[in-house]
Scaffold this motif. Structure first.
Motif, short mmCIF file in Angstrom:
data_model
loop_
_atom_site.label_atom_id
_atom_site.label_comp_id
_atom_site.label_asym_id
_atom_site.label_seq_id
_atom_site.Cartn_x
_atom_site.Cartn_y
_atom_site.Cartn_z
N VAL A 61 0.84 -1.21 0.00
CA VAL A 61 0.00 0.00 0.00
C VAL A 61 0.87 1.25 0.00
CG1 VAL A 61 -1.64 1.35 1.37
CG2 VAL A 61 -2.00 -1.11 1.06
N MET A 62 1.94 1.25 0.80
CA MET A 62 2.83 2.41 0.83
C MET A 62 3.50 2.62 -0.52
SD MET A 62 4.57 1.95 4.61
CE MET A 62 5.45 3.51 4.49
N MET A 63 3.90 1.53 -1.20
CA MET A 63 4.49 1.66 -2.53
C MET A 63 3.49 2.22 -3.52
SD MET A 63 6.80 -1.76 -3.03
CE MET A 63 8.34 -2.00 -2.13
N LEU A 64 2.27 1.72 -3.46
CA LEU A 64 1.24 2.21 -4.40
C LEU A 64 0.96 3.70 -4.16
CD1 LEU A 64 -1.20 -0.83 -4.37
CD2 LEU A 64 0.19 -0.06 -6.29
N VAL A 91 6.56 -1.94 -7.58
CA VAL A 91 5.35 -2.58 -7.06
C VAL A 91 5.21 -3.99 -7.62
CG1 VAL A 91 2.83 -2.44 -7.02
CG2 VAL A 91 4.19 -0.37 -6.72
N ASP A 92 5.50 -4.16 -8.91
CA ASP A 92 5.40 -5.48 -9.52
C ASP A 92 6.37 -6.48 -8.87
OD1 ASP A 92 3.49 -4.43 -11.23
OD2 ASP A 92 4.97 -3.92 -12.77
N VAL A 109 -5.18 -10.64 -2.90
CA VAL A 109 -5.42 -9.24 -2.53
C VAL A 109 -4.33 -8.33 -3.11
CG1 VAL A 109 -5.53 -7.61 -0.59
CG2 VAL A 109 -6.70 -9.83 -0.44
N ALA A 110 -3.08 -8.78 -3.03
CA ALA A 110 -1.97 -7.97 -3.54
C ALA A 110 -2.08 -7.77 -5.03
CB ALA A 110 -0.64 -8.65 -3.18
N VAL A 111 -2.38 -8.81 -5.79
CA VAL A 111 -2.47 -8.72 -7.24
C VAL A 111 -3.63 -7.80 -7.66
CG1 VAL A 111 -2.94 -10.01 -9.36
CG2 VAL A 111 -1.36 -10.94 -7.65
N VAL A 112 -4.80 -8.02 -7.08
CA VAL A 112 -5.98 -7.23 -7.45
C VAL A 112 -5.78 -5.76 -7.08
CG1 VAL A 112 -8.43 -6.87 -6.98
CG2 VAL A 112 -7.54 -9.19 -7.29
N SER A 114 -2.97 -4.07 -6.63
CA SER A 114 -1.96 -3.45 -7.48
C SER A 114 -2.50 -3.16 -8.87
CB SER A 114 -0.74 -4.37 -7.56
OG SER A 114 0.24 -3.84 -8.41
N LEU A 115 -3.22 -4.12 -9.44
CA LEU A 115 -3.76 -3.93 -10.78
C LEU A 115 -4.77 -2.78 -10.83
CD1 LEU A 115 -3.93 -4.91 -13.70
CD2 LEU A 115 -5.71 -6.52 -12.98
#
Length: 377
Positions: A61-64, A91-92, A109-112, A114-115
């Motif tokens: 979340v912090m990276m996003l 992020v990827d 959760v991480a994939v969705v 981030s996308l």
């Protein structure tokens, strides 16, 4: 561990400062958003590695949020080809790490997340052909990260499964080794004790001296077996994964004592040696003795004969053992005992050959060929 925690959370505190400085410091060098600013943003995200290992979704979340800040700071008027979406590669990489190391629910959760964030950021700050290109790149990058993470996860799980299987196989092999040792040690002694006790019972009134001699043999055999059991139990109590030391176990040097004890019990054992006797590897020496011991025990218990012959042939590359008797045979019905099974297992572990069966002229024969390692002379 406490130092690692302080360093990890300290990096999280410094992250927004480093990210803001990387964008502001490079904003005046060129009239458009430069790749150096995007690279500086990615480097600043490396401060979140400690948090990523402990709280992967929080770090993601912090990276996003940092990437959204970078895109917003570049603004909608950045020059084509100088994309501010490059920091999303960090992020990827984080997504790939999460997929490789965390449970499926956390990975999903991480994939969705981030996308969705990447697509929304691209849709809000690009248009036209750049919009489609950037969305396509984002989707492909997320898919690649997911597949790479899954591959790493499957390889790690496969390696763990192989290690678990190796441990289970080692435990099974050690259990079988202990079972063979107990069977070969105890079965022989019980056979000797039974014969000597029976003889003492028959002559205790008429030949007390003979009865005392038989009971003395019973005591000696029992003490020897008790000593062997104590050595084995002592080895099992060691807090080590290694097998019991073979140099404390019997070998062909104890064959004459075995023959004397069996002869005293009423079954004469004639030992014949061919070739030049020489020191053998401990595992070969132990297995050869145990095979002979078990074969002689079977003669005592099942063959109904007064003698048997043991032949040992020392060859250059092999050690051949042959135990034959002229009794009524002792090939018990399959599944009724573990003696032949244990002998066959010992020979198989040494990559040798084993045969056992009735002789055409009567009686029973056990033959084992044990290969000798190169250099044994």
């Amino acid at each position: 561990m406490r130092i690692r925690g302080i360093a990890g959370w300290g990096g999280a505190v410094l992250f927004p400062v480093a990210l803001a400085w990387s964008q502001v410091a490079g904003s005046g060098s060129e009239p458009y958003y430069s790749p150096s600013q995007a690279i500086a943003a990615m480097l600043s995200m490396s401060l979140l590695i400690g948090v990523l290992r402990r709280r992967p979704l929080l770090a993601l979340v912090m990276m996003l949020l940092g990437c959204v800040f970078v895109v917003a700071f570049a603004g909608p008027g950045y020059q084509s080809g100088r994309s501010p979406f490059l920091p999303f590669l960090a992020v990827d990489l984080a997504v790939a790490f999460i997929v490789a190391t965390r449970a499926s629910r956390v990975s999903t959760v991480a994939v969705v997340l981030s996308l969705v964030v990447q697509v929304l950021a691209i849709a809000g700050f690009s248009s036209g052909q750049d919009l489609l290109t950037n969305v396509e790149i984002a989707v492909l990058a997320i898919a690649t990260a997911f597949m790479a993470g899954r591959l790493l996860r499957e390889r790690r799980e496969h390696a763990a499964a192989l290690r678990s299987r190796a441990v289970a196989d080692a435990v099974t092999a050690e259990r079988l080794r202990i079972a063979r040792e107990l069977h070969d040690m105890v079965a022989h002694t019980i056979g000797i004790v039974a014969l000597q006790a029976g003889a003492a019972k028959r002559v205790i009134d008429t030949q007390p001296a003979r009865a005392r001699e038989a009971l003395g043999e019973v005591e000696t055999a029992s003490r020897d077996t008790l000593s062997g059991l104590r050595r084995m139990l002592g080895a099992l109590r060691l807090a080590e994964s290694e097998a019991a030391p073979l140099h404390d176990l019997p070998g062909l040097a104890d064959l004459d004592r075995l023959a004397e004890a069996t002869t005293a019990a009423g079954v004469r054992v004639d030992v014949r040696r061919r070739g030049e006797p020489r020191p053998l590897p401990p595992e070969v020496d132990l297995s050869a003795f145990r095979i002979i011991q078990e074969a002689v025990t079977n003669v005592v218990r099942h063959a109904d004969t007064r003698s048997c012959e043991v032949s040992i042939d020392y060859q250059d590359e092999d050690l051949t053992i042959d135990v034959a008797d002229g009794g009524r045979g002792h090939g018990a019905a399959p599944g009724t005992g573990y003696g032949l099974v244990g002998m066959r297992e010992r020979v198989a572990l040494l990559h040798g050959d084993f045969t056992a069966g009735p002789r055409p002229e009567g009686g029973f024969r056990v033959t084992a060929r044990l290969p000798l390692p190169t250099g044994v002379t």
